[in-house]
Every structure is written in C-alpha cells, then in structure tokens.
Design a protein around this motif. Sequence first.
Motif, PDB file in Angstrom:
ATOM      1  N   ILE A  45      44.693   2.132-112.141  1.00 11.05           N
ATOM      2  CA  ILE A  45      44.789   1.753-110.725  1.00 11.05           C
ATOM      3  C   ILE A  45      44.300   2.884-109.831  1.00 11.05           C
ATOM      4  CG2 ILE A  45      46.421   1.185-108.879  1.00 11.05           C
ATOM      5  CD1 ILE A  45      48.111  -0.246-111.044  1.00 11.05           C
ATOM      6  N   TYR A  46      44.714   4.122-110.167  1.00  8.86           N
ATOM      7  CA  TYR A  46      44.307   5.275-109.366  1.00  8.86           C
ATOM      8  C   TYR A  46      42.793   5.450-109.399  1.00  8.86           C
ATOM      9  CZ  TYR A  46      43.451  10.165-108.162  1.00  8.86           C
ATOM     10  OH  TYR A  46      42.944  11.300-107.609  1.00  8.86           O
ATOM     11  N   CYS A  47      42.208   5.450-110.590  1.00 10.83           N
ATOM     12  CA  CYS A  47      40.771   5.693-110.718  1.00 10.83           C
ATOM     13  C   CYS A  47      39.953   4.564-110.101  1.00 10.83           C
ATOM     14  CB  CYS A  47      40.393   5.876-112.187  1.00 10.83           C
ATOM     15  SG  CYS A  47      40.977   7.421-112.907  1.00 10.83           S
ATOM     16  N   ALA A  48      40.374   3.343-110.333  1.00  9.93           N
ATOM     17  CA  ALA A  48      39.632   2.207-109.786  1.00  9.93           C
ATOM     18  C   ALA A  48      39.676   2.176-108.263  1.00  9.93           C
ATOM     19  CB  ALA A  48      40.194   0.905-110.344  1.00  9.93           C
ATOM     20  N   ALA A  49      40.760   2.676-107.696  1.00  7.63           N
ATOM     21  CA  ALA A  49      40.934   2.586-106.242  1.00  7.63           C
ATOM     22  C   ALA A  49      40.396   3.788-105.496  1.00  7.63           C
ATOM     23  CB  ALA A  49      42.416   2.413-105.914  1.00  7.63           C
ATOM     24  N   THR A  50      40.486   4.985-106.084  1.00  8.49           N
ATOM     25  CA  THR A  50      40.205   6.181-105.289  1.00  8.49           C
ATOM     26  C   THR A  50      39.130   7.091-105.835  1.00  8.49           C
ATOM     27  OG1 THR A  50      41.871   7.531-106.429  1.00  8.49           O
ATOM     28  CG2 THR A  50      42.618   6.221-104.567  1.00  8.49           C
ATOM     29  N   PHE A  51      38.908   7.114-107.168  1.00 13.01           N
ATOM     30  CA  PHE A  51      38.009   8.123-107.717  1.00 13.01           C
ATOM     31  C   PHE A  51      36.563   7.813-107.379  1.00 13.01           C
ATOM     32  CE2 PHE A  51      35.360   9.721-111.243  1.00 13.01           C
ATOM     33  CZ  PHE A  51      35.568  11.076-111.053  1.00 13.01           C
ATOM     34  N   ARG A  52      35.843   8.851-106.984  1.00 14.57           N
ATOM     35  CA  ARG A  52      34.412   8.728-106.690  1.00 14.57           C
ATOM     36  C   ARG A  52      33.653   9.718-107.562  1.00 14.57           C
ATOM     37  NH1 ARG A  52      36.453   5.108-104.829  1.00 14.57           N
ATOM     38  NH2 ARG A  52      36.267   4.134-102.800  1.00 14.57           N
ATOM     39  N   GLY A  53      33.145   9.236-108.687  1.00 11.80           N
ATOM     40  CA  GLY A  53      32.380  10.139-109.555  1.00 11.80           C
ATOM     41  C   GLY A  53      30.981  10.325-109.024  1.00 11.80           C
TER      42      GLY A  53
END
Length: 519
Positions: A505-513
């Motif tokens: 949930i965290y990566c899908a919502a906030t992470f910007r690679g």
Amino acid sequence: MNTPRTAPVSGHPTDDLDIPDAGRRRTILIAVCIALMAVIASVSGLNVAQPDLAVAFDASQSTVLWIINIYTLTLAALLLPLGALGDRLGRKPMLVTGLIVFGIASAAAGLAHSSEIMLIARVLSGVGAAMIMPITLAVITSTFPPDERGRAIGVWTGVAGGGGILGMFLSAALVDLASWRWLFVLPVALVLIALTMVLRSVPDSREKSAHPFDLVGALTSIVAVIGLIFVLQEGPVRGWTAPTTLAGLTAGVLATIAFVAWELRRRDAALLDVRLFGERSLAGGSLTLLAVFGVQAGIFVVLFPFFQAVLGWSGLLSTLALMPMAILMMIASGLASQISARIGPRATMSIGILLAGAGLAVMALLVSVSGGYLAILPGMLAMGFGMGLSMTPSTEAITSTLPQSRQGVASALNDVTREFGTALGVALLGALLSSGYRTAIDGRLTNIPQAPAGAAREGIANALNAANHAGPQAQPLIHAAQQSFVEGWQQAMWAGVAVMAALFIYCAATFRGRRESTR
C-alpha cells in the motif's frame, strides 16, 4: 587504465565517466560479485555447524551464538564509516585491503583452536567484510553506464539475496562430507579469485572533498548500529527486559539521536545527509529493503526447523530445499531492471511485494504436518520471485539518490538497511513462531508426563529429544509438537503477509522511483 573521473560532491550521479569497454565491465561485475559472495556466504555458513563448534571448543550455546553473531554485528557497525572512507581513499584500494583482511581472518578462523581465537578472527572478518561489501556496489554504480547500471545492480542484488542460501548449502555439504573447518576454505578461495580479478580489472575512483572526514558521525553511527542490532540479536535470548538488553537499547537510541542531530548540523560535510530521507525514492527503497530482508530472514527461521523437525530432513537436504527459491530470486533480480524499463520501478517493486505476500499467504494456508514439501513449494517460489523483483529497484532507488562521489556511502546505507531488516525479521518472526508454538502445545500435553511436557514447551527440538523418555506417549508428544509448530508457523506467516500488505500500500501510493534514461 580507464579510470572514472570524480563526480561533483553534490547532485545525482553523473554519466560523463570514462567507461571501461564491455568485456572489462563483465570482468568487473564478476569480480565484485565473487567478493560479495564471500561476504554473504560467511554470514550464514556457520549456522549449520553450531553443534560442531560447541564440541570443538567445549563452548556454551551462548559462546557459539556470539561466534556466529559477532561477524554480523561488526559488519553492520562499520559499513557506513568504511563505505565513506572508501569514497575518499579510493574504492579499489579499500576493496583490495578488505579482501586481504577478510581472507587472512577467514584462514585464521579455520585454524582456530580456541573460542577466543575464533571470536577475534570473526571480528576481523567482519572488519574486512565491511570494507568489501559497500565498495562492490559502489564500483558498479560508478563504473557502468546508465543504460547498463540497472542490469548490473540486478545481478548484484541477486547474489546478495540468493547468495546466503547458496552459501548455506555449500557449508552444509562441507560439514556433512568433511569438517566444519572446511567452511572457511570457500571464502578464502573466493577471496583469492576476486583479488586476482580486482587487481587486473577494477578501476579506481574516489571523492575529492574539501571537508575533513566526519569522525563524530562515524563514531555515533557505530554505537547506534551496535546497540540496536545487539538488542535484536540478544533480546530473544536474554529477554527483552533484561538489564543488558535495555542497556543496549538505551545506547542505540541515544547514539541514533546524537547521530541525526550532528548530521543535521554538518550539512555538506555530513557522513550521511539525513535530510535525503525526505526524498520518496530513498525512503521508499530503504523501507522496502528493510521489510523484504526482514521477512526473508524470518521465514528462514521457520523453514529450517520445519524441514528438520517436522519433515525429518538433514541440514544438507534442508538447505537444498531452499535452492529453488534462491534460484528464482536471483533470476528475478536480473530481470527486474528490464521490467522496470517497461513499466517503471514503482510498479515493478509493487508487483514484487504483492507476489512475495501472496507466497507467504499460500504457505500459511497450505502448510501441514502431512502436506510435506510440495504443499509449501508454490508459496516459496512466489515469495522468491517477488522478493527478487523488489530488491533491484529498491537498491537503485537508494544509490540514485546520492551523488556519484558518495556511492560508497549510498552502498553502505543499502547494506546497513539489509542487515537491520535481517536482524529485525529474525527477532520478530522468530518470537511469533515461539509464542504461537507455546500457546498451541499447552493444550496438547494433558496426558504427557511432567518432565517431557516441560521440555516440549521450550521448543520443537526439545520436544523431539524429550520423546525418547516419554515411553508410550512418545508418538503423541511428537505429533503434538509438530502440529503446534505448524500453528506457530501460520502465525508468523500471517504476520509476514501483514507486513507485505502494508508495504504494498505504501509503495503503490507514495513511492516514486527514478526511471532510467537511455538517451
């Protein structure tokens, strides 16, 4: 010799380096991966020889655990300072020195005839490993061009993720076929090969800094890492409220606060600019590695006793059973950069996390005393492939945030995060397994004699040993212990699923690679 020019002290990695030709780049990648393999194999190798060490040195279980853990503790504590020194003094000289120190210390450990000598040798091995590990990744990020960097990092992460399992398998084979002392032949041989290749092929690169080395930051980081990892290693053994555990926690927390406060004051001269954690790529990559390696390490704590105590397998066969997962993890790490180029690193990382969580859920649902290995193999494969997919973009996210001149620090940060995740996963999932086992077995001991029942509550290995003295209740005791272990397994697995779900949930919502540009 083609030597990369030093990049500016700030900003993102520059791409105007003098790049070695393709053949030499392949040799460089092989050299640093062999060096990394020596370090990774030594982390887990001695785990398969605990009884042999106790007999050889007439040592207590506590001493044996220190022989194993002191290496990891030293490695983790020195990664950041030595990674930063490698940036300043030259990455090739640091790598060569580390290989020499590590090789000599490993040979001394193999020849040791007392626990004291073995402990000293393991500390020195940790020092050498801390010089090697961050530099191997820094060499890749400072040598490979942008369009090849992701694939090279994928190979590195595959070795870092699956190398531990391969090292355990080779170690178990050596213990079964020869002696525990032969465990140290493998790292010495790998060091000799890597040293020869490094001297011939690896270019040197270093940072030219106008600021003195951040000694205060280095010292506070060492105390912080030692204190916090000591708590995670010793808490399950000594007790979480034991004075020694609380003292380690206090020292670790205070040193962490002091480190952050000092680094915020240093700004451009900081050992690690902690303000960079405000960038989503660095925060997301670090959090992903922390969780993935934590869950992976915690799962190994569950899998080995399942194979040995429930399925009745030997240590060698148990490590062999992990190889399919390790192989898929290494394959997925190599493919991750190509997938990231098509769908983006955030999506790649999220898919990997989702697959890993699904694999854990499948194992939790299908594991049983009678189901055997085939019941959990699909979950193991999904978990291995998913973790491999998530490791490469996570590592790239960390290394791409810091400038080219600070790649030793970036690599060290990546490695420290992995070590913290491993220690955290072993401590927490191991504790969940133990508590779930004790809760489950209490209701199954009503007809078991008092002495065997008391031993069975301590763990499944104790229960199997106590069954020898349980008379006609031996088989019911064994079945009770195995069934209770499976219930404890399920509790630990569902906790891992919850961690992966939150991370997804965290990566899908906030992470910007960062998407790599090949232009």
